[in-house]
Design an enzyme around this catalytic site. Structure first.
Site, mmCIF file in Angstrom:
data_model
loop_
_atom_site.group_PDB
_atom_site.id
_atom_site.type_symbol
_atom_site.label_atom_id
_atom_site.label_comp_id
_atom_site.label_asym_id
_atom_site.label_seq_id
_atom_site.Cartn_x
_atom_site.Cartn_y
_atom_site.Cartn_z
ATOM 1 N N ARG A 74 0.851 -1.205 0.000
ATOM 2 C CA ARG A 74 0.000 0.000 0.000
ATOM 3 C C ARG A 74 0.881 1.248 0.000
ATOM 4 O O ARG A 74 1.834 1.336 0.775
ATOM 5 C CB ARG A 74 -0.859 -0.032 1.262
ATOM 6 N N ARG A 143 -1.743 6.639 9.701
ATOM 7 C CA ARG A 143 -1.880 6.137 8.320
ATOM 8 C C ARG A 143 -1.965 7.297 7.317
ATOM 9 O O ARG A 143 -1.838 8.451 7.684
ATOM 10 C CB ARG A 143 -3.136 5.270 8.224
ATOM 11 N N LYS A 211 -3.694 1.246 14.917
ATOM 12 C CA LYS A 211 -3.663 2.222 13.826
ATOM 13 C C LYS A 211 -4.296 3.553 14.232
ATOM 14 O O LYS A 211 -5.143 3.605 15.136
ATOM 15 C CB LYS A 211 -4.374 1.654 12.603
ATOM 16 N N LYS A 213 -5.908 7.247 12.389
ATOM 17 C CA LYS A 213 -6.329 7.771 11.087
ATOM 18 C C LYS A 213 -6.742 9.239 11.164
ATOM 19 O O LYS A 213 -7.465 9.627 12.092
ATOM 20 C CB LYS A 213 -7.481 6.928 10.551
ATOM 21 N N CYS A 433 -15.052 -3.299 -0.334
ATOM 22 C CA CYS A 433 -13.667 -3.600 0.048
ATOM 23 C C CYS A 433 -13.173 -4.749 -0.831
ATOM 24 O O CYS A 433 -13.979 -5.427 -1.466
ATOM 25 C CB CYS A 433 -13.607 -4.002 1.511
ATOM 26 N N CYS A 439 -7.836 -10.748 0.738
ATOM 27 C CA CYS A 439 -7.891 -10.425 2.159
ATOM 28 C C CYS A 439 -8.077 -11.680 3.016
ATOM 29 O O CYS A 439 -9.046 -12.422 2.835
ATOM 30 C CB CYS A 439 -9.024 -9.441 2.433
ATOM 31 N N CYS A 478 -16.268 -8.566 5.690
ATOM 32 C CA CYS A 478 -16.271 -8.888 7.122
ATOM 33 C C CYS A 478 -16.646 -7.620 7.890
ATOM 34 O O CYS A 478 -16.779 -6.556 7.283
ATOM 35 C CB CYS A 478 -14.910 -9.441 7.560
ATOM 36 N N CYS A 482 -13.876 -1.764 6.124
ATOM 37 C CA CYS A 482 -12.915 -1.082 5.248
ATOM 38 C C CYS A 482 -13.551 -0.184 4.181
ATOM 39 O O CYS A 482 -12.947 0.783 3.747
ATOM 40 C CB CYS A 482 -11.993 -2.102 4.603
HETATM 41 FE FE1 SRM Z 1 -9.018 -1.913 6.213
HETATM 42 C C1 SRM Z 1 -7.655 -4.550 7.740
HETATM 43 C C2 SRM Z 1 -8.206 -3.182 3.233
HETATM 44 C C3 SRM Z 1 -9.707 1.070 4.821
HETATM 45 C C4 SRM Z 1 -10.797 -1.008 9.011
HETATM 46 N N1 SRM Z 1 -8.005 -3.552 5.609
HETATM 47 C C5 SRM Z 1 -7.487 -4.520 6.425
HETATM 48 C C6 SRM Z 1 -6.654 -5.513 5.653
HETATM 49 C C7 SRM Z 1 -5.239 -5.018 5.638
HETATM 50 C C8 SRM Z 1 -6.770 -6.999 6.075
HETATM 51 C C9 SRM Z 1 -5.812 -7.520 7.083
HETATM 52 O O1 SRM Z 1 -5.581 -6.900 8.144
HETATM 53 O O2 SRM Z 1 -5.306 -8.617 6.837
HETATM 54 C C10 SRM Z 1 -7.329 -5.340 4.255
HETATM 55 C C11 SRM Z 1 -6.473 -5.682 3.034
HETATM 56 C C12 SRM Z 1 -7.329 -6.364 2.006
HETATM 57 C C13 SRM Z 1 -6.700 -6.514 0.681
HETATM 58 O O3 SRM Z 1 -6.610 -7.666 0.201
HETATM 59 O O4 SRM Z 1 -6.330 -5.527 0.073
HETATM 60 C C14 SRM Z 1 -7.862 -3.942 4.365
HETATM 61 N N2 SRM Z 1 -8.853 -1.171 4.406
HETATM 62 C C15 SRM Z 1 -8.593 -1.878 3.276
HETATM 63 C C16 SRM Z 1 -8.809 -1.038 2.034
HETATM 64 C C17 SRM Z 1 -7.873 -1.388 0.889
HETATM 65 C C18 SRM Z 1 -10.283 -1.187 1.606
HETATM 66 C C19 SRM Z 1 -10.694 -0.540 0.308
HETATM 67 O O5 SRM Z 1 -11.693 -0.995 -0.225
HETATM 68 O O6 SRM Z 1 -10.059 0.397 -0.162
HETATM 69 C C20 SRM Z 1 -8.622 0.357 2.649
HETATM 70 C C21 SRM Z 1 -7.193 0.814 2.639
HETATM 71 C C22 SRM Z 1 -7.071 2.223 3.121
HETATM 72 C C23 SRM Z 1 -5.705 2.832 2.999
HETATM 73 O O7 SRM Z 1 -5.310 3.180 1.892
HETATM 74 O O8 SRM Z 1 -5.051 3.015 4.029
HETATM 75 C C24 SRM Z 1 -9.079 0.108 4.073
HETATM 76 N N3 SRM Z 1 -9.987 -0.248 6.850
HETATM 77 C C25 SRM Z 1 -10.260 0.830 6.070
HETATM 78 C C26 SRM Z 1 -11.259 1.647 6.697
HETATM 79 C C27 SRM Z 1 -11.906 2.881 6.114
HETATM 80 C C28 SRM Z 1 -11.155 4.143 6.424
HETATM 81 O O9 SRM Z 1 -10.110 4.113 7.072
HETATM 82 O O10 SRM Z 1 -11.602 5.197 5.997
HETATM 83 C C29 SRM Z 1 -11.574 1.036 7.900
HETATM 84 C C30 SRM Z 1 -12.673 1.492 8.904
HETATM 85 C C31 SRM Z 1 -12.295 2.702 9.673
HETATM 86 C C32 SRM Z 1 -11.517 2.343 10.892
HETATM 87 O O11 SRM Z 1 -10.299 2.198 10.787
HETATM 88 O O12 SRM Z 1 -12.133 2.174 11.939
HETATM 89 C C33 SRM Z 1 -10.766 -0.153 7.995
HETATM 90 N N4 SRM Z 1 -9.147 -2.647 8.117
HETATM 91 C C34 SRM Z 1 -9.975 -2.176 9.104
HETATM 92 C C35 SRM Z 1 -9.889 -3.047 10.237
HETATM 93 C C36 SRM Z 1 -10.654 -2.886 11.574
HETATM 94 C C37 SRM Z 1 -9.910 -2.022 12.526
HETATM 95 C C38 SRM Z 1 -10.557 -1.953 13.879
HETATM 96 O O13 SRM Z 1 -10.551 -0.897 14.475
HETATM 97 O O14 SRM Z 1 -11.040 -2.972 14.361
HETATM 98 C C39 SRM Z 1 -8.994 -4.075 9.882
HETATM 99 C C40 SRM Z 1 -8.560 -5.270 10.753
HETATM 100 C C41 SRM Z 1 -7.462 -4.917 11.680
HETATM 101 O O15 SRM Z 1 -6.892 -3.829 11.678
HETATM 102 O O16 SRM Z 1 -7.143 -5.795 12.477
HETATM 103 C C42 SRM Z 1 -8.551 -3.792 8.552
HETATM 104 FE FE1 SF4 Z 2 -10.820 -7.589 4.438
HETATM 105 FE FE2 SF4 Z 2 -12.829 -7.228 6.089
HETATM 106 FE FE3 SF4 Z 2 -11.422 -5.128 5.280
HETATM 107 FE FE4 SF4 Z 2 -12.997 -6.343 3.593
HETATM 108 S S1 SF4 Z 2 -13.650 -5.269 5.450
HETATM 109 S S2 SF4 Z 2 -10.886 -5.760 3.194
HETATM 110 S S3 SF4 Z 2 -12.888 -8.456 4.220
HETATM 111 S S4 SF4 Z 2 -10.668 -6.760 6.518
#
Ligand code: SRM
Ligand code: SF4
Length: 557
Positions: A74, A143, A211, A213, A433, A439, A478, A482
């Site tokens: 990323r 981030r 993390k 943000k 997502c 993922c 899930c 995201c």
């Molecule tokens: Fe996310 C984890 C993809 C924005 C909440 N996110 C992941 C991971 C890295 C899976 C992992 O930990 O193994 C995913 C990678 C999947 C893949 O195959 O690419 C993933 N997140 C994404 C992206 C690519 C989704 C998208 O459709 O674009 C976004 C990348 C953003 C970036 O460029 O930095 C992405 N993730 C978000 C957002 C939205 C936002 O930030 O605006 C959230 C919700 C907001 C928040 O943070 O509360 C988000 N991602 C999570 C979480 C849950 C965190 C939590 O507080 O519980 C995880 C899981 C974790 O961190 O353990 C996670």
């Molecule tokens: Fe993976 Fe869940 Fe984030 Fe989708 S919402 S990219 S399934 S961690």
């Protein structure tokens, strides 16, 4: 696993223990990829890799025939702004090392998928050569910082964008491991005193509990879901001038199925301050997370829980004291939309920009629409055009002169990419997502399933007499959130293959969380479940009432 780690207390999470043991975050990453026999990293290195912007994954489509390790990388792209040259570099890297797609993320960045071990280092090195980075794109640090990408509304956007850059720079971790691994290819000696005792000047030895943000927004446009961030700066613009920011703290969406202690939360607006203090305030909020976040339970470690449990007054006092300011009462503001502008538009400086819809954020070549090729050709030919990534997973081609419009249109048309009437309103308002196959946390399909689900809902809407109705639809594989599903008017949150929890009732301005409507909906039942709801909506809605508002008023009570 790291042996002989000095465990401070038995209750610290494992990530805390390994950060404490190797505070440079070097892990054994360089040693691992310098040995050609390795095709993957250890579990601990996988945790360290995140700080460098990469995740180890395996292709879930191939699991039945064995595990194929692939890496996701990323970028760190503050405010989502790239030069045409940088776009060319990213495009080439996706072709050479990735799966030939570029994935625009919901945080204005780009992800590469499907990179094998041998491609990882050259890919990251070339991103750095292009003057972008992957440092801290993931991990327990700040981030990618979001900033409004659309040049249509106010000249003050430039000032807000500058502040976004200032904050991103000020909050970057200082470890020398990044350079050592990715540029020099050298494994740091983790036992050397200078490495073992390294303390980041801002983050300390063990970084953040989780993390962090940050986003900047300029009302009335909330195109980056400001309230879902740990720290939000709402720009207050008067007479086209930036006069300061309303500060919001404690947003976040991640939750787990069946765990009521985890929940989505919108940030609280806690006061106003002037722009000269933006870096101090950012550091203040980040260090509150550093000092008060829960380091024993990663599911409870986000800043949102500190804010929820300690309260707004606590946050105000801490921010005032740490930043050396006195927060004033928040200034009035109003958000009215979270959507991107698509098609050609005039920018406030008189230049043109083109909002391009990218289906599910995935830039790729299809037979009928060669978006990847088209964008590369635009970037090659028009080097002054800026590529701006939006938090709705779209692209804005900005800084286009009147003279260049025709040339860009010709390239797009030759590759089957539409500049106007690009898609239906329902598709334009949808976001998913990645989930499967990359993922590791995905429970159900998301990016690969949502387009067909939107298509079916579109047919249903037409059937009940509402063709062309805009409804914000988001899906995730899930409950982590995201694609920010808990802000959508309709959200599908994966529970198991082909099964989704359904949440309804977000609003168009991104200021309201939705509510759970169905715990399990099987994908084949989409029509049976939604037909009665859309039929009622068509009959009962007030004039102009949106689906999300109607759900909150009439369906969910
Ligand atoms: Fe996310 C984890 C993809 C924005 C909440 N996110 C992941 C991971 C890295 C899976 C992992 O930990 O193994 C995913 C990678 C999947 C893949 O195959 O690419 C993933 N997140 C994404 C992206 C690519 C989704 C998208 O459709 O674009 C976004 C990348 C953003 C970036 O460029 O930095 C992405 N993730 C978000 C957002 C939205 C936002 O930030 O605006 C959230 C919700 C907001 C928040 O943070 O509360 C988000 N991602 C999570 C979480 C849950 C965190 C939590 O507080 O519980 C995880 C899981 C974790 O961190 O353990 C996670
Ligand atoms: Fe993976 Fe869940 Fe984030 Fe989708 S919402 S990219 S399934 S961690």
């Amino acid at each position: 696993m790291i042996e002989n780690t000095p465990v401070k207390t038995a209750t610290l999470s494992h990530n805390e223990v390994i950060k404490d043991a190797i505070p440079t975050l070097a892990g054994t990453i360089a040693a691992t990829f310098n040995d050609p026999a390795n095709d993957h990293f250890s579990d601990d290195d996988n945790q360290f890799l995140k700080f460098h912007g990469s995740y180890q994954q395996d292709d879930r489509d191939l699991r039945k025939t064995g595990k194929k390790y692939i890496m996701m990388i990323r970028g760190r792209i503050p405010g989502g702004v790239m030069t045409a040259k940088q776009w060319c570099v990213f495009d080439q890297l996706a072709t050479n090392y990735g799966n030939n797609t570029l994935r625009i993320t919901t945080r204005q960045s780009i992800q590469f998928h499907g990179v094998v071990m041998s491609g990882l280092r050259p890919l990251v090195a070339k991103i750095n050569e292009s003057l972008l980075s992957t440092l801290a794109a993931c991990g327990d640090v700040n981030r990618n910082v979001l900033a409004p990408p659309t040049p249509a509304y106010t000249k003050a956007r430039e000032d807000v964008f500058r502040d976004c850059h200032k904050v991103a720079l000020a909050l970057a971790p200082q470890t020398k491991a990044y350079h050592s691994i990715w540029i020099d290819g050298v494994q740091l000696d983790n036992e050397a005193a200078e490495n073992k005792n390294f303390v980041d000047p801002l983050y300390g030895k063990t970084y953040l509990p989780r993390k962090f943000k940050i986003a900047f927004a300029i009302p009335p446009v909330n195109d980056l879901d400001i309230f879902t961030n740990c720290l939000g700066f709402i720009a207050i613009i008067e007479n086209d001038k930036l006069v300061g920011y309303n500060l919001c703290v404690g947003g976040g969406l991640g939750r787990s199925h069946g765990n009521e202690q985890t929940y989505p939360r919108l940030a609280d607006v806690i006061g106003f301050f002037t722009p000269d203090k933006v870096v101090e305030v950012a550091k203040a909020v980040l260090t509150i997370h550093r000092d008060f976040g829960d380091r024993t339970d990663r599911k409870h470690a986000r800043l949102k829980y500190v804010v929820a449990e300690r309260g707004v007054k606590f946050m105000q006092d801490e921010v005032n004291q740490r930043a050396g300011i006195t927060l004033a009462p928040a200034k009035p503001y109003q958000f009215t939309t979270m959507q991107d502008l698509l098609g050609w538009r005039k920018a406030v400086d008189g230049s043109w920009f083109l909002g391009l819809f990218v289906n599910m954020g995935r830039v790729k070549d299809l037979d009928s629409c060669k978006m990847k090729t088209a964008l590369r050709q635009v970037a090659d030919k028009f080097d002054k055009v800026e590529f701006r990534l939006t938090a709705n997973q779209n692209i804005i081609l900005a800084n286009v002169s009147e003279a260049d419009k025709a040339g860009i249109n010709a390239i797009l048309a030759a590759n089957g990419v539409k500049a106007e009437n690009q898609t239906t309103v329902l598709h334009a308002a949808s976001m998913a997502c990645p989930s499967l196959p990359t993922c590791g946390l995905g429970l159900a399909e998301s990016e690969r399933a949502l387009p067909r689900m939107v298509e079916r809902l579109q047919t249903l809407l037409a059937e009940v007499g509402l063709p062309g109705e805009e409804i914000i639809i988001r899906s995730t594989g899930c409950p982590n959130g995201c694609a920010r599903p808990y802000m959508a008017e309709i959200a599908f949150v994966g529970k198991a293959p082909g099964r989704y929890q359904v949440w309804l009732g977000g609003d168009v301005s991104g200021t309201r969380l939705n509510k759970i409507w169905k715990d399990v909906l099987k994908e084949p039942e989409l029509e049976t479940e939604f037909r009665p709801v859309f039929t009622r909506f068509a009959k009962e809605r007030n004039a102009g009432e949106r689906f999300g508002d109607w759900c909150q008023r009439a369906l969910l009570n």
